[in-house]
Design a protein around this motif. Structure first.
Motif, PDB file in Angstrom:
ATOM      1  N   SER A 170       1.054  -1.322   0.062  1.00  0.00           N
ATOM      2  CA  SER A 170      -0.075  -0.176   0.028  1.00  0.00           C
ATOM      3  C   SER A 170       0.983   1.195  -0.169  1.00  0.00           C
ATOM      4  CB  SER A 170      -0.877   0.131   1.263  1.00  0.00           C
ATOM      5  OG  SER A 170      -1.707   1.130   1.182  1.00  0.00           O
ATOM      6  N   PRO A 171       0.621   2.139  -0.784  1.00  0.00           N
ATOM      7  CA  PRO A 171       1.345   3.630  -0.831  1.00  0.00           C
ATOM      8  C   PRO A 171       1.484   4.225   0.466  1.00  0.00           C
ATOM      9  CG  PRO A 171      -0.419   3.729  -2.392  1.00  0.00           C
ATOM     10  CD  PRO A 171      -0.388   2.308  -1.888  1.00  0.00           C
ATOM     11  N   ASP A 172      -0.023   4.258   1.026  1.00  0.00           N
ATOM     12  CA  ASP A 172      -0.114   5.082   2.192  1.00  0.00           C
ATOM     13  C   ASP A 172      -0.683   4.224   3.399  1.00  0.00           C
ATOM     14  OD1 ASP A 172      -0.207   6.751   4.206  1.00  0.00           O
ATOM     15  OD2 ASP A 172      -1.564   8.051   3.403  1.00  0.00           O
ATOM     16  N   PRO A 173      -0.030   3.217   3.935  1.00  0.00           N
ATOM     17  CA  PRO A 173      -0.698   2.241   4.775  1.00  0.00           C
ATOM     18  C   PRO A 173      -1.425   2.834   6.131  1.00  0.00           C
ATOM     19  CG  PRO A 173       1.931   2.115   4.811  1.00  0.00           C
ATOM     20  CD  PRO A 173       1.439   3.087   3.822  1.00  0.00           C
ATOM     21  N   ILE A 174      -0.766   3.784   6.746  1.00  0.00           N
ATOM     22  CA  ILE A 174      -1.168   4.523   7.767  1.00  0.00           C
ATOM     23  C   ILE A 174      -2.615   5.025   7.489  1.00  0.00           C
ATOM     24  CG2 ILE A 174      -0.804   6.189   9.775  1.00  0.00           C
ATOM     25  CD1 ILE A 174       1.002   3.621   9.820  1.00  0.00           C
ATOM     26  N   ASN A 175      -2.836   5.894   6.646  1.00  0.00           N
ATOM     27  CA  ASN A 175      -3.890   6.299   6.240  1.00  0.00           C
ATOM     28  C   ASN A 175      -4.904   5.422   5.893  1.00  0.00           C
ATOM     29  OD1 ASN A 175      -5.764   8.451   5.636  1.00  0.00           O
ATOM     30  ND2 ASN A 175      -5.136   8.325   3.529  1.00  0.00           N
ATOM     31  N   GLU A 176      -4.537   4.429   5.085  1.00  0.00           N
ATOM     32  CA  GLU A 176      -5.332   3.455   4.794  1.00  0.00           C
ATOM     33  C   GLU A 176      -6.075   2.509   5.909  1.00  0.00           C
ATOM     34  OE1 GLU A 176      -5.766  -0.434   1.654  1.00  0.00           O
ATOM     35  OE2 GLU A 176      -3.768   0.448   2.083  1.00  0.00           O
ATOM     36  N   ILE A 177      -4.948   2.433   7.131  1.00  0.00           N
ATOM     37  CA  ILE A 177      -5.656   1.752   8.319  1.00  0.00           C
ATOM     38  C   ILE A 177      -6.529   2.475   8.898  1.00  0.00           C
ATOM     39  CG2 ILE A 177      -4.815   1.286  10.702  1.00  0.00           C
ATOM     40  CD1 ILE A 177      -2.284  -0.039   9.392  1.00  0.00           C
ATOM     41  N   HIS A 178      -6.265   3.927   8.961  1.00  0.00           N
ATOM     42  CA  HIS A 178      -7.370   4.942   9.593  1.00  0.00           C
ATOM     43  C   HIS A 178      -8.612   4.906   8.825  1.00  0.00           C
ATOM     44  CE1 HIS A 178      -4.927   7.096  12.692  1.00  0.00           C
ATOM     45  NE2 HIS A 178      -4.118   7.139  11.824  1.00  0.00           N
TER      46      HIS A 178
END
Length: 1482
Positions: A170-178
């Motif tokens: 994922s290019p932005d894993p933290i945002n996707e987790i949010h």
């Protein structure tokens, strides 16, 4: 790390099953990248990836109980599910899929255990796994328990935690987790009040080793842990096969096949659930605003909890959720597209079933790119999540709830606090904790309420295997549920209490208490909460735990509680399991097993499970097959027939339906339905195989029922005598019958009609129509042997089929014979009908009747074999131990050349006659054959009724021949042998063909009642040497004998002498109309004659007897002076014969010699009827012989049956007298006579007389010593026979001595001339026995002496005869004046058989008056026989032996001698007078 997941094929134990079903549930929400990474391994989702590994986390984990004590748990289980699949799937869709799975399991299943009785309940069956005996049940159980969803009354299906999975790419894993984190909690199900949205969140980073950089992935993991905490982990797998195709691609498929199939079923259920939601309700969910979700988040953050709570941003709408986007559409209103929620296609359904039932046929290579290291990494990640996050999280919550909620609710104070102060100070919190009403009307507790938290506390404790603590919490909270009438919650608490008791390792206190908890739970679920799923789950789990504890006796009750449920499939499965429980109990109950299998088959049939219904009914039929229970058999056969029809088993349908066409208690309407269905199925079957139903024979068709034992063959001249009872068999014995007797062939001649009769029965309660009915016969040219071809019946049927034509003539012609054919027979309900067929033989040989051909209802051709057994054999031990019958040949016809054929008829045979009446008949003999007839004889069943073949005299019946004179005596010598000719010769001349003669016969009403007279006529052909031999013909006539006269006769001794008696006859007219005229009385005796008493007995008063009138007549019987003593009397003959029988030297072979009878006739008219008529002689002898044989049978039952009584006894005795009373009814022209038989005027004694060896009866000079030794030896050898003869209760020995006193009745005397009046008194003493020698002691008594002898002191006891029998007789006549005897009054003597002695005594009277001189006492003793040279035992001057009558004068000197008592050998008697003998002195 290399790791291999081990999957065992064993069945789970009950404890493992419960632990897996009620294990912690983890919700999973994954990003699109994580899902695509799983799909690269052909695994649909992250849930499917984790689910097989969560079912059994190998190893041991440590948990801390409520008391803080650690405990180890092996093989912990976690359940994974999609976040949007937390709720229960659509029940209808789940039920449909469960039905499909159960139905598919029945295909090709073969029952290995055929249970017919307790013998088949073997250890192999008892130890077999459920998957082998009933795999559909185990499959249904596993699928049903996996289809549960979140419920309001328990928290087992509420998620404890959620896994948020993303891809390392994922290019932005933290945002996707949010984004995923904000959408995970407020799912649709969390809108419900009973769902707690505060759950543990666990973050998983899925890294693709084939495409990603491991360093970047580890950096991302570090960022996740810094942002979201320590509940983060990484999972390393491959999306490309690293083995370079050296290993098969489906090597790991077996791990995921089951879980993928279950996931498909659950997904289909949720899709169907969503499809059933209305568009308006779905639209309302889609338009939910962000503010609403923010409120949910704020509520979640405001609740005090020891766990981490996320306060992230407002979550977007559900339509923006990537997970739910796959079910959304592009409409502007954001509503769901129903097209995406349509039911699965047929291909998808087949794939799902194949995954469940036939995984080897599925080509999908699940986990094709995963190595053993990848599989180990998955297991390790789940173990770390369980031990580091899940278990600590659950332990903290359990401790918190126990301290804050449970502890405050326990005890009395806690109970009162619930009602008087448990409310929260915060009004908003109080509203959240108050129970509300659910959609179905039940109570629902919000998740924040104390009751819900206590239930959750107990559930979590149960998941961690702390059963004791969970039990205490369940017992506490169930009282609150009961008080609030929250029946679903109450039922769940009762269920869990029972499970805690069963899951606990401690032994059960009471099995009934445990079953009570489940009973209460199921009743609450089914009848009050309307939750059949949870009722079924409670039943399944309790049943499995009962089995593990061998509680098979309690299991059927728990399984049958669900019968009120509307699910027929579920009830069918439960009833089948209950049936098997009855077999597995300590005492197998096979009948209960079969009964429950029937009920299971019924519910399976309603559930459209045809294969299972057929299987259950088939299993029940094995048990009931030999019970003979008609209603049960009919129900099973009907059900099996209909199931077979729906399954396309046409031949089995016919086999089952034909069992219904038999005798039963079904209603006529039901039987009509059975018949209609059978004919329809048979018509379809014959059309399918292109066969003619009237040409093809239906095998073993039950209609009609042929009564084989009644089948009979008779000649055309015979009557319709169908029975073969013992009377016929006895009559035909010794006749060498060849004309239809039991077990023998019927002999006929060429061209001679034979009549075959057979009885058929309609067992149904509806009419049955038969057409083209004909006997199936076979012909053989041999007259000795007969071999039936195997296909003889079929060949005969084809021959009959070919002869059917529109021009029906009623005959079927063959080369060897012709036979009748009946066009149409209608059998009424339950009717038994006799069919008659004429058979005309045309060739010599044998004809054998095999069976019956007919067409039933014009659609089914049936062949019924005629089975007739012969006589049962009982000669050998094997025959007696089993049922063996001889071959019956009564249905065989021996066709001989031309023979005579007898036809008989009794003309003028009356239907009714009076008792004693004699009627004349005419026996017509006709020869209808083609050869002459000779040696005609007859045997009769009632020989005393009939006399055949005596020609009559002119002017009379030939019976009552009259001669002049009203009295006459004639002597006739008769045969005294005890036999009556069994066969009577009718004619010995030849009766030419076509000729007929009449023979006079007489019928006499011997006995009152209805009688069937049986006759067997035997005859031969005039041509000698024929194969047929003797032919017989049966004939029968019936008549009723009515009462006429009732006659009683009695005798008493006469005062005129010793050899005279008075005969009294009481005659009563039993008729109500006719007057009887008394004509004559005749006596028949060897020693006695009858004469009239000096009275006018021939007056009209005594001649005519009016209706219902009784007349008394008296006669005198005296000893005949003309009778000559025979050389060998009948009594002596019987004694000698019985002596020979007892001694056993040789069997008696002699017969009694002829006897001269004196026939004395006394007529009331000028003419008397003599005894010259042969008919009278026949009737007289037949009546006497019948009475004699009957009396001997009862009197001498101890004589062996093998001994011929003709050589032991005679017909007449020396002292017997028979009487014949002749009468007529003038106005009705009826005549007849009665016999009075069996009057014996001699001394009563046992015919068996042990002969004194000193008495030489035979005169053969045998020495006394030798004879005594032989006799004593025989007495010891045959002591039983001798005892039975000597102690025969039919005989009572009387005193052989008779005494008679004679004197003048009136004596004139002048006492003035002489003071004493001496009158001579004559006393006659006679020995009436023919063989006994007696000694007597005679004593005359004065008027003052006592009649009974008194024993005085000093008297010698030996002076009385031994074994003396004192008669109980006292003289009531007391003389007014005393008299005394002059001269000797005491004398003794010895008398030979039939000898007599006369004693003259002097009676002295002193006054005028009437005196009773009959005062004496006589002691009699049977003594030894004295030799001819012996002197008189009394010392008399004259010898007392050598003459029949001796007179002894007793003088005064004899009275001075002491009496001498003879030596006795037998019984003694004491005689005294019982009548007075008066003398008048004037």
């Amino acid at each position: 790390m290399s790791f291999t997941l081990q999957h065992s094929g064993r069945d789970l134990s009950a404890r493992e099953l419960v632990s897996r079903v009620m294990s912690p549930r983890i919700a999973v929400i994954a990003s699109q990248g994580a899902t695509e990474l799983c799909q690269a391994n052909h695994i649909p989702s992250v849930v499917d990836l984790l689910k097989p590994f969560g079912e059994q986390i190998e190893g041991r984990v440590t948990v801390h109980g409520s008391m803080g004590l650690p405990s180890a748990i092996d093989n912990f289980t976690l359940r994974f599910t999609e976040m949007d699949q937390l709720e229960e799937p659509d029940p209808k869709s789940s039920d449909r899929w469960l039905a499909e799975v159960v139905r598919a399991e029945a295909n090709g299943f073969e029952d290995r255990y055929k249970i017919q009785g307790k013998e088949q309940v073997t250890n192999e069956y008892l130890n077999a796994s459920p998957g082998r005996v009933f795999p559909w049940y185990t499959r249904y159980r596993d699928l049903l328990l996996s289809t549960g969803g979140a419920s309001d009354h328990e928290t087992f299906d509420h998620p404890i935690a959620s896994i948020i999975a993303i891809s390392s790419l994922s290019p932005d894993p933290i945002n996707e987790i949010h984004q995923l984190n904000n959408m995970s909690t407020p799912a649709l199900v969390f809108d419900k009040a009973y769902m707690d949205p505060t759950i543990l969140k666990y973050y998983v980073l899925i890294h693709d080793n084939s495409r990603g950089n491991i360093d970047n992935a580890m950096d991302t993991l570090d960022k996740m842990r810094r942002t979201f905490g320590l509940h983060c982990n990484i999972l390393k797998i491959n999306s490309e096969d690293q083995s370079q195709s050296t290993l098969p691609r489906d090597r790991n498929a077996h791990i995921w096949i089951k879980s993928v199939a279950q996931s498909r079923l659950i997904a289909m259920g949720h899709a169907a659930r969503d499809a059933s939601t209305s568009r308006s309700s779905v639209s309302s969910f889609g338009s939910a605003t962000a503010g609403t979700l923010s409120d949910l988040a704020s509520q979640r953050s405001s609740m005090s909890s020891p766990v981490y709570s996320n306060n992230g941003n407002n979550s977007p709408t559900f339509a923006q959720n990537p997970v739910f986007a796959q079910v959304g559409n592009d409409d502007e209103d954001g509503t769901f597209d129903r097209d995406h929620l349509s039911l699965p296609s047929a291909e998808s359904n087949k794939l799902t079933l194949d995954l469940l039932l036939r995984p080897e046929t599925v080509a999908e290579p699940y986990g094709c790119c995963l190595s053993s290291d990848d599989l180990g990494a998955i297991t390790q990640m789940l173990r770390e999540m369980l031990s580091q996050s899940i278990i600590p999280y659950m332990e903290r919550n359990i401790a918190h709830w126990n301290e804050q909620v449970a502890a405050s609710r326990k005890g009395i104070a806690g109970r009162f606090r619930r009602y008087f102060g448990a409310g929260s100070k915060n009004p908003a919190t109080a509203i959240q904790q108050a129970p509300t009403a659910g959609s179905s009307g039940g109570v629902i507790y919000p998740h924040a309420s104390p009751e819900a938290q206590m239930r959750k506390l107990a559930d979590w404790a149960f998941m961690l295997r702390d059963y004791k603590f969970a039990l205490s919490v369940y017992e506490t909270v169930k009282k609150d549920f009961a008080a609030d009438k929250a029946w679903k919650y109450y039922g769940g608490s009762q269920e869990m209490i029972g499970l805690c008791l069963l899951m606990s390792p401690q032994p059960l206190g009471s099995k009934n208490d445990v079953d009570h908890y489940f009973e209460s739970a199921v009743n609450s679920y089914i009848h009050k909460a309307r939750s059949p799923f949870f009722g079924s789950r409670a039943t399944l789990i309790s049943y499995e735990l009962f089995k593990q504890r061998n509680m098979y006796r309690e299991s059927p009750a728990s399984l049958t509680r669900m019968t009120a449920d509307t699910s027929d499939l579920r009830n069918g499965l439960f009833l089948e399991q209950a049936a098997h429980c009855y077999l597995k109990s300590s005492r197998p109950s096979v009948r209960k097993y079969s009964f429950h299998m029937i009920m299971a088959g019924h519910r399976f049939n309603k559930a459209d499970q045809k294969e299972h219904a057929y299987r259950c009914y088939q299993a029940a039929s094995l048990v009931y097959d030999s019970k003979g229970w008609a209603l049960v058999d009919d129900h099973i056969s009907c059900s099996l027939g209909r199931q077979s029809y729906q399954l396309g088993k046409a031949e089995e349908v016919l086999d089952h339906y034909k069992k219904l066409l038999r005798e039963s208690r079904q209603s006529p309407q039901q039987q009509a339905v059975y018949m209609k269905e059978f004919l329809g199925v048979y018509r379809d079957y014959t059309n399918k195989i292109e066969a003619d139903p009237l040409r093809e024979t239906f095998p073993e068709f039950p209609l009609p029922v042929v009564l084989g034992p009644t089948a009979r063959i008779v000649l055309s001249t015979s009557q319709g005598v169908n029975e073969n009872n013992e009377a016929w068999v006895e009559l035909e014995a010794g006749q060498q019958s060849s004309s239809g007797s039991s077990g023998a062939r019927t002999v006929s001649a060429v061209g001679e009609l034979v009549l075959a009769t057979v009885n058929i029965k309609n067992p149904l309660q509806i009419p049955v129509i038969l057409t083209d009915v004909v006997l199936g016969c076979e012909h053989s040219t041999s007259t000795t042997t007969f071999t039936v071809p195997i296909d003889a019946a079929e060949e005969a049927h084809l021959a009959l089929y070919e002869q059917q034509s529109p021009t029906f003539t009623g005959k079927v012609s063959f080369s060897a014979f012709d036979i009748d054919r009946i066009d149409r027979v209608i059998l009424e309900p339950g009717q038994i009908r006799t069919l008659k067929f004429e058979i005309l033989p045309k060739q010599e040989g044998q004809i054998k009747i095999m069976g019956l051909h007919c067409n039933v209802e014009g659609q089914v051709h049936a062949y019924k074999e005629i089975i007739k057994k012969g006589k049962r054999l009982n000669k050998t031990k094997e025959q007696m131990m089993s049922q063996v019958y001889e071959d019956d040949k009564s249905l065989d016809i021996l066709v001989a050349p031309e023979m005579p054929l007898l036809d008989v008829e009794f003309q003028s045979s009356p239907e009714m006659l009076l008792s004693g009446e004699v009627c004349e008949l005419s026996l017509v003999i006709n020869n209808r054959g083609k050869k002459g007839l000779k040696n005609l004889t007859v045997r009769m069943s009632h020989p005393t009724f009939f006399c055949i073949g005596e020609k009559r005299s002119d002017g009379d019946l030939g019976l009552y021949n009259k001669h002049a004179g009203n009295s006459a005596i004639e002597a006739i010598q008769v045969d005294n042998a005890l036999q009556l000719s069994a066969t009577q010769q009718i004619m010995d001349s030849v009766l030419a063909p076509g000729e007929s003669i009449k023979i006079p016969s007489w019928l006499r009403g011997e006995k009152i009642g209805k009688h069937n007279f049986l006759f067997v006529f035997s005859y031969e052909s005039e041509q000698d040497g024929t194969a047929m031999g003797v032919r017989t013909l049966r004939h029968t006539i019936a008549a009723q004998v009515l009462p006429s006269l009732k006659i009683n006769a009695f005798t008493r001794p006469s005062t005129r002498g010793l050899n005279e008696f008075i005969l009294g006859i009481e005659t009563e007219n039993l008729q109500t109309v006719p007057n009887f005229e008394f004509l004559q009385i005749s006596s028949m005796s060897a020693s006695w004659v009858i004469e009239a008493v000096e009275k006018s007995d021939d007056s009209e008063e005594y001649r005519r007897i009016a209706p219902r009138q009784t007349v008394f007549t008296y006669y005198r019987i005296r000893k005949s002076e003309q009778a000559a003593a025979p050389t060998l009397t009948p009594e002596r003959f019987t004694a000698k014969a019985l002596e020979k029988l007892v001694i056993g030297q040789e069997k008696p072979k002699d017969v009694p010699p002829p006897l001269d009878l004196q026939h004395c006739h006394l007529s009331t008219t000028e003419l008397h009827i003599d005894s010259s008529s042969p008919v009278l002689k026949y009737f007289s002898r037949a009546s006497r012989l019948g009475w004699r044989q009957a009396s001997l049978t009862s009197q001498f039952a101890s004589i062996p049956a093998a001994v011929d009584r003709r050589h032991l006894f005679s017909v007449y005795g020396s002292n017997d007298i028979d009487l014949a009373l002749f009468w007529n009814i003038p106005k009705m022209n009826r005549r007849g006579h009665h016999y009075i038989i069996g009057i014996n005027l001699g001394v009563q004694q046992n015919p068996f007389q042990p002969i004194d060896p000193a008495d030489d009866l035979d005169g053969d000079g045998e020495t006394e010593t030798a004879r005594r030794a032989l006799y004593e030896q025989t007495m010891r050898d045959q002591v039983a026979l001798v005892h039975a003869l000597t102690t025969n209760p039919q005989f009572r020995d009387d005193s052989p001595v008779k005494i008679w006193i004679s004197s003048e009745d009136m004596v004139r005397h002048d006492f003035s001339q002489s003071r004493l009046c001496n009158t001579p008194i004559k006393v006659m003493i006679k020995n009436c026995s023919w063989n006994k020698h007696i000694g007597y002691t005679f004593e005359m008594l004065s008027s003052k002496d006592s009649m009974v002898p008194q024993k005085t002191s000093g008297s010698n006891d030996n002076q009385l005869p031994p074994q003396t029998a004192v008669a109980d007789s006292t003289n009531p006549h007391v003389n007014a004046h005393p008299f005394f005897w002059s001269g000797p009054t005491f004398s003794t003597g010895y008398l030979e058989p039939l000898a007599e002695v006369e004693i003259v005594l002097m009676a002295c009277f002193t006054q005028y008056g009437v005196y009773d001189i009959n005062r004496w006492r006589l002691a009699v003793q049977v003594v030894k026989a004295q030799r001819k040279k012996a002197k008189s035992i009394a010392g008399s001057k004259e010898q007392l032996s050598g003459s029949d009558s001796i007179t002894c004068q007793v003088d005064e000197r004899d009275s001075l001698l002491p009496p001498v008592i003879p030596q006795g050998i037998g019984k003694g008697f004491m005689q005294m007078p019982n009548l007075a003998h008066y003398i008048q002195v004037s």
